[in-house]
Enzyme design. Structure first.
Site, PDB file in Angstrom:
ATOM      1  N   THR A 174       0.811  -1.213   0.000  1.00 27.17           N
ATOM      2  CA  THR A 174       0.000   0.000   0.000  1.00 27.17           C
ATOM      3  C   THR A 174       0.846   1.266   0.000  1.00 27.17           C
ATOM      4  O   THR A 174       1.975   1.265   0.516  1.00 27.17           O
ATOM      5  CB  THR A 174      -0.889   0.006   1.263  1.00 27.17           C
TER       6      THR A 174
ATOM      7  N   TYR B 193      -1.738   0.520  10.260  1.00 28.67           N
ATOM      8  CA  TYR B 193      -2.029  -0.212   9.015  1.00 28.67           C
ATOM      9  C   TYR B 193      -0.786  -0.217   8.116  1.00 28.67           C
ATOM     10  O   TYR B 193      -0.334  -1.273   7.659  1.00 28.67           O
ATOM     11  CB  TYR B 193      -3.215   0.443   8.304  1.00 28.67           C
TER      12      TYR B 193
END
Ligand code: NAD
Ligand code: UPG
Length: 324
Positions: A117, A141
């Site tokens: 990501t 995250y």
């Protein structure tokens, strides 16, 4: 033709990749606990319902299927939730990936495609972001994914193991043929929230933060159509199968839109002047994330077909109206 073991293949992005894998004649096994995914979204191959944290079920499924490669999508994905529940994220995303890598070693599987990501970059001071930019994630995250990237680098240096890590920017839109799309009832992604508000499924849209150091004070992101991202996975698969070395690629178009610009475009595409309200900043949001995508365009010959914000929103809107 390859045999591909797909974790999280019943989810939003995984299901689009599975559709494309099926169309290209690849054999697919989806391994998913259906926590946010749906059985109906799996358009090709078989589905084994299981958790990546359940090592025995995972390894047995892999052993029985005998894949050439693993594509790993299964993860927890919501930035603000990761700030509140970091252990949940490290366990699912970091420990979960390690479980898969261990099962792969036991089953003799040596090729891996990882859903990384843009959140691994943190808050870079230079846009667009190239792959060699130092990783400095600003939320759990991003850190849970950056940790997996570190494991992958070490493993690839130590063993006969090769991977491609794809750093997705903001994935949006739906299958232009209308078969699949985002289904999570509590989805938090901006474009999904826009079209659901335009449909009347939500009362209003909140813009989180209007005091960022950007052109209009709202956060800037690089929105990529989910089918162009799916195509990047097919290219990464071909690359690894033809002997490509371990590598990392940004997946984005290389241009950013502010939250306000996306909301305005969504109003135009849907023809609905849906209610919008400004709210305080959301925890963990970097002001700007825009990909430098030269590497994937050059090395994997990635040629995106849907680089158009209006089209991305249109496919999301058509999908959302269809499932009313
Ligand atoms: N959506 C984005 O914009 C975006 C951006 C960057 C990276 N990613 C990454 O892409 C991947 C897919 O994201 P998505 O948007 O499709 O999310 P999603 O929630 O729709 O899909 C995740 C899938 O994984 C499954 N899953 C979750 N935990 C599991 C577990 N412990 N065991 C087995 N299955 C499990 C879910 O049931 C679901 O089907 C994730 O790894 C995410 O971090 C997404
Ligand atoms: O109702 C909403 C939803 C979002 N936003 C804003 O819109 C931007 C984009 O938010 P969102 O669509 O939730 O995506 P991100 O938080 O940027 O994260 C996505 O994109 C990352 C890569 O950039 C991935 O790593 C994550 O998994 C994925 O959730 C952010 O500034 C949000 O604050 C709003 O203002 N209102």
């Amino acid at each position: 033709m390859a045999r591909v073991f797909v974790t999280g293949g019943a989810g939003y992005i995984g299901s689009h990749v599975v559709k494309l894998l099926g169309e290209r004649g690849h054999e697919v096994l989806v391994y998913d606990n259906l926590s946010t995914g749906s059985r109906k979204a799996v358009l090709s191959g078989k589905l084994v319902e299981g958790d990546i944290l359940d090592y025995k079920t995972l390894k047995d499924a892999m052993e029985n299927f005998r894949p050439d490669m693993v594509m790993h999508f299964a993860a927890k994905i919501i930035v603000p939730e990761s700030v509140k529940k970091p252990l949940l994220y490290y366990e699912n995303n970091t420990c979960g990936a390690i479980n898969i890598l261990k099962a792969m070693r036991q089953c003799g599987v040596k090729k891996f495609i990882f859903s990384s990501t843009a959140a691994v970059y943190g808050e870079p001071d230079k846009m667009p972001i190239t792959e060699d930019y130092p990783l400095n994630p600003v939320n759990p995250y991003g850190r849970s994914k950056a940790a997996v990237e570190a494991v992958l680098r070490d493993l690839s240096a130590a063993e006969d193991f090769r991977y491609v890590s794809l750093r997705y920017f903001n994935v949006a839109g739906a299958d232009p043929e209308g078969q699949i799309g985002e289904t999570k009832p509590d989805a938090t992604h901006l474009i999904t929230v826009c079209v659901r508000t335009a449909c009347g499924k939500r009362d209003k849209l909140y813009i989180y933060g209007s005091d960022y150091p950007t052109r209009d004070g709202t956060c800037i992101r690089d929105y990529i159509h989910v089918m162009d991202l799916a195509q990047a996975h097919i290219l990464a698969l071909d690359y690894l199968l033809s002997g490509g070395e371990s590598d990392t690629f940004n997946c984005g178009y290389g241009r950013g839109y502010s939250v306000k610009e996306v909301v305005d475009e969504a109003k135009k595409v849907t023809g609905v002047n849906f209610p919008v309200e400004y709210a305080p900043r959301r925890a963990g949001d970097p002001p700007e994330l825009v990909a430098d995508s030269k590497k994937i365009r050059g090395r994997l010959d990635w040629k995106p077909r849907y680089d158009d914000l209006g089209f991305i929103i249109k496919t999301a809107w058509e999908w959302e109206r269809k499932r009313v």
